[in-house]
Scaffold this active site. Structure first.
Site, PDB file in Angstrom:
ATOM      1  N   ASP A 299      -2.599  -5.997   0.379  1.00  0.00           N
ATOM      2  CA  ASP A 299      -3.524  -5.096   1.066  1.00  0.00           C
ATOM      3  C   ASP A 299      -3.325  -3.640   0.628  1.00  0.00           C
ATOM      4  OD1 ASP A 299      -0.961  -5.351   2.232  1.00  0.00           O
ATOM      5  OD2 ASP A 299      -1.640  -4.280   4.018  1.00  0.00           O
ATOM      6  N   GLU A 300      -4.372  -2.887   0.836  1.00  0.00           N
ATOM      7  CA  GLU A 300      -4.320  -1.420   0.787  1.00  0.00           C
ATOM      8  C   GLU A 300      -3.655  -0.854  -0.474  1.00  0.00           C
ATOM      9  OE1 GLU A 300      -4.209  -0.290   5.482  1.00  0.00           O
ATOM     10  OE2 GLU A 300      -2.301  -0.853   4.595  1.00  0.00           O
TER      11      GLU A 300
END
Ligand code: ACM
Length: 681
Positions: free
Chosen positions: A317-318
């Site tokens: 993620d991210e």
């Protein structure tokens, strides 16, 4: 006897109990079972209570049944003559009949049925795991009367709606000792959750011992990490309760701690340090460096040796790829391979990990960003983004299912955002609005509650997870039609208190914090104030991730407050009642206002004793003055223009967050004010 007569007889004695008919049948069950039929009479718990397990020799069930006996004895105060399941069947009061041992994987059977009469209890299930679920239901049914405890005569048929019912605990931002994890595993089992997702690494810590690369935990964890022995202990503890454990190593972003140990794997040639703030950071693994894959392969090999579950979570993620953009070699690699975007480059990285995991006999799970066309459908997609990221809640979940991936939902279950339980309860992993085929629907395995750890320590984590997670557990287990909020809230109050039996500290630690604030003085007034306050929501407590570092104090008034502030909830209900039936609600409303006025006087006693209450006095004083204002109107003592102006400025104080909390009665105050104004009282 004619068949039709039989049916009439059965229907006559057995009444179907649904969540909607529960005013009559107020069992404090959570999750609510698939079917309950009311019988006649009660099974009374006495000293001669005995239990026998039939058919299967399962150590897990034997241990689970023994724990059941301890909890039942503890709950009822009855001194059982037999403290363990019978070795030889001898007229037992309670028979557990199981067909086989279950395995901890998707779709194994967790159903059970309970037949409780005034004379015996039968628990039947296909697997020992199903029997454990039934034991929890039985414990929730134990009811007191004036002279004894009993279990009401009932027939229950129960089975989960979803096979993946998880809780993620982030132990990277704040380390959580084994006893914290164990008591939370007990609580998970109590509400029939079955997946513990262990978020082991992030910018703030690499908390998994690596025997092959000890620098990872030695330099990446401040000495707070889990040894292999401890990992095995948790996996065993979870398995005993029918819970799977999925480890997460979050890469290629969220990697500051890993890079503190191995800076040469970083996309920026630099030194790295363990992150102390909260947020999204730039340190990212170099996907063009073979050593990155060697070390990750070693870590995953150790994981494969430790964790029996087929799934391993790689995060993903991210990753904003800032350090990739700044590195000419990485840019050249990207160009050479024809990757259009950093997302393509991350896909290249993910696919390398996917192959490593496949070789190790494991399947990959990743946050939804990993879902690209090249990702094999064996990868499980973990949906987490929503409206704030410009997406529909569950958008990636449905998309993943359509593409043939198994998927799970966390959007809507971010309990660290400190929303009220109502907010999470109605979020459904498989809402009617999804237009999926039957096959696609089966791909949606369930969901996970996410307990991100930036603002929690062992002192407070239970109060952030519980009791709201019990309500979400109901969403994952119970039929989709179980949606009555009032009924859920009523049951949740009792379930919350019952969770203390398992060692959870979500209720009692409030006073620990308040005693610290009051420096040992009376905490009653502080406690009263917590009942209308809640910690700031949606990460606004930690503005920009910088107000709190990982070593900041989490022993403040805001840490003693929780969501669903009970007096605020009661007040807003009373205001609603007042609007339709003033005479019913007038006295209770007046009583609440009087209490808030008196409470401020009590709180003032602490003023000279400790510096930690000064900000709270402003809140409390505003509450007192607003209360006086409303009392004046309710008692028809006349309100001047000056009073109304004062009210406006008081409401500005109430609206303004202080001490990282907000008074949750603001909307109800305004509603009451507008109503009173209209009715010219
Ligand atoms: C996430 O919340 N970054 C998965």
């Amino acid at each position: 006897m004619k068949k039709i007569y039989w049916i009439a007889l059965i229907l006559g004695t057995m009444q179907l109990v649904t969540a909607q008919t529960t005013d009559q049948y107020s069992y404090n069950l959570m999750p609510w079972p698939k079917e309950i039929h009311q019988g006649a009479g009660n099974y009374v718990i006495k000293e001669d209570f005995t239990l026998f397990i039939q058919n299967v020799s399962s150590q897990r069930l034997h241990n689970g049944a023994t724990r059941f006996l301890r909890r039942l004895s503890g709950r009822t105060g009855v001194f059982f003559e037999e403290g363990f399941p019978q070795k030889v069947k001898s007229a037992p009061s309670f028979i557990i009949e199981v067909e086989r041992e279950g395995s901890l994987q998707n779709f194994d059977d967790e159903s059970y049925s309970l037949q409780i009469t005034d004379k015996t209890i039968y628990l039947k299930s296909i697997t020992d795991i199903g029997a454990l679920r039934g034991l929890e239901t039985l414990l929730q049914l134990v009811t007191p009367s004036a002279n004894y405890f009993y279990i009401p005569a009932l027939n229950i048929e129960d089975a989960p709606r979803f096979p993946w019912r998880g809780l993620m605990i982030d132990v990277a931002r704040h380390y959580q000792p084994l006893d914290v994890l164990k008591r939370n595993l007990d609580a998970m089992a109590a509400v029939k959750l079955n997946v513990f997702h262990w978020h082991l690494t992030d910018d703030q810590g690499f908390r998994l011992e690596s025997k092959r690369h000890p620098k990872l935990h030695e330099l990446g964890s401040d000495g707070e990490y889990y040894t292999h022995e401890e990992i095995k202990e948790i996996i065993q503890y979870a398995a005993e309760r029918g819970i799977r454990v999925i480890p997460e190593i979050d890469v290629p972003g969220h990697a500051s701690a890993l890079l503190t140990a191995y800076p040469e794997l970083g996309s920026k040639k630099d030194t790295y340090t363990i992150e102390r703030y909260a947020g999204i950071f730039d340190p990212t693994l170099d996907p063009t460096n073979e050593k990155t894959y060697q070390i990750l392969e070693d870590v995953f090999t150790e994981i494969a040796e430790l964790f029996p579950d087929p799934y391993v979570h790689i995060g993903g993620d991210e990753n904003e790829g800032k350090h990739w953009d700044e590195n000419p070699e990485i840019m050249a690699f990207k160009k050479k391979h024809g990757f259009q975007s950093n997302h393509d480059l991350q896909t290249h990285f993910n696919l390398r990990l996917q192959k490593i995991l496949e070789k190790l006999g494991k399947r990959l799970v990743g946050w939804e960003e990993i879902m690209t066309p090249q990702m094999p459908t064996t990868a499980l997609i973990h949906s987490w983004r929503g409206v704030e990221e410009g997406l529909q809640p569950g958008e990636s979940l449905a998309k993943a299912a359509q593409k043939g991936h198994y998927s799970i939902l966390s959007t809507g279950y971010y309990i660290d955002r400190m929303h009220d339980v109502n907010n999470h309860y109605l979020v459904d992993p498989l809402p009617k609005s999804f237009s999926l085929t039957k096959e696609e629907q089966k791909k949606i395995l369930g969901g996970e509650v996410t307990m991100w750890g930036e603002l929690v320590t062992p002192l407070t984590i239970d109060s952030r997870i519980w009791p709201r997670t019990a309500a979400i557990a109901e969403r994952f287990w119970s039929p989709a039609t179980v949606t009555d909020i009032q009924h859920m809230r009523k049951r949740l109050t009792m379930i919350s208190f019952r969770l203390e039996e398992l060692g959870l500290t979500h209720l009692k630690n409030q006073n620990v914090i308040l005693r610290n604030i009051s420096n040992g003085y009376q905490t009653d007034a502080l406690q009263k104030l917590t009942k209308v306050c809640q910690p700031l929501q949606k990460y606004s407590r930690n503005k920009g991730g910088t107000e709190y570092k990982s070593y900041s104090p989490f022993t403040l008034f805001a840490d003693a407050c929780t969501t669903d502030a009970p007096d605020a909830y009661q007040f807003s209900q009373l205001v609603d009642t007042f609007i339709t039936e003033a005479e019913v609600a007038q006295k209770p409303l007046e009583s609440m206002f009087h209490q808030w006025i008196a409470n401020h006087e009590e709180l003032l006693v602490l003023k000279g004793e400790t510096p930690l209450v000064s900000e709270l006095l402003e809140l409390s004083s505003a509450l007192k003055n607003v209360s006086a204002f409303f009392l004046k109107i309710l008692k028809q003592e006349g309100v001047s223009k000056a009073d109304a102006n004062d009210f406006a400025s008081l409401m500005n104080i109430i609206k303004e967050p202080r001490a990282d909390v907000e008074i949750v009665t603001y909307d109800a105050f305004m509603k009451l004010f507008e109503h009173l104004k209209k009715s010219e009282l």
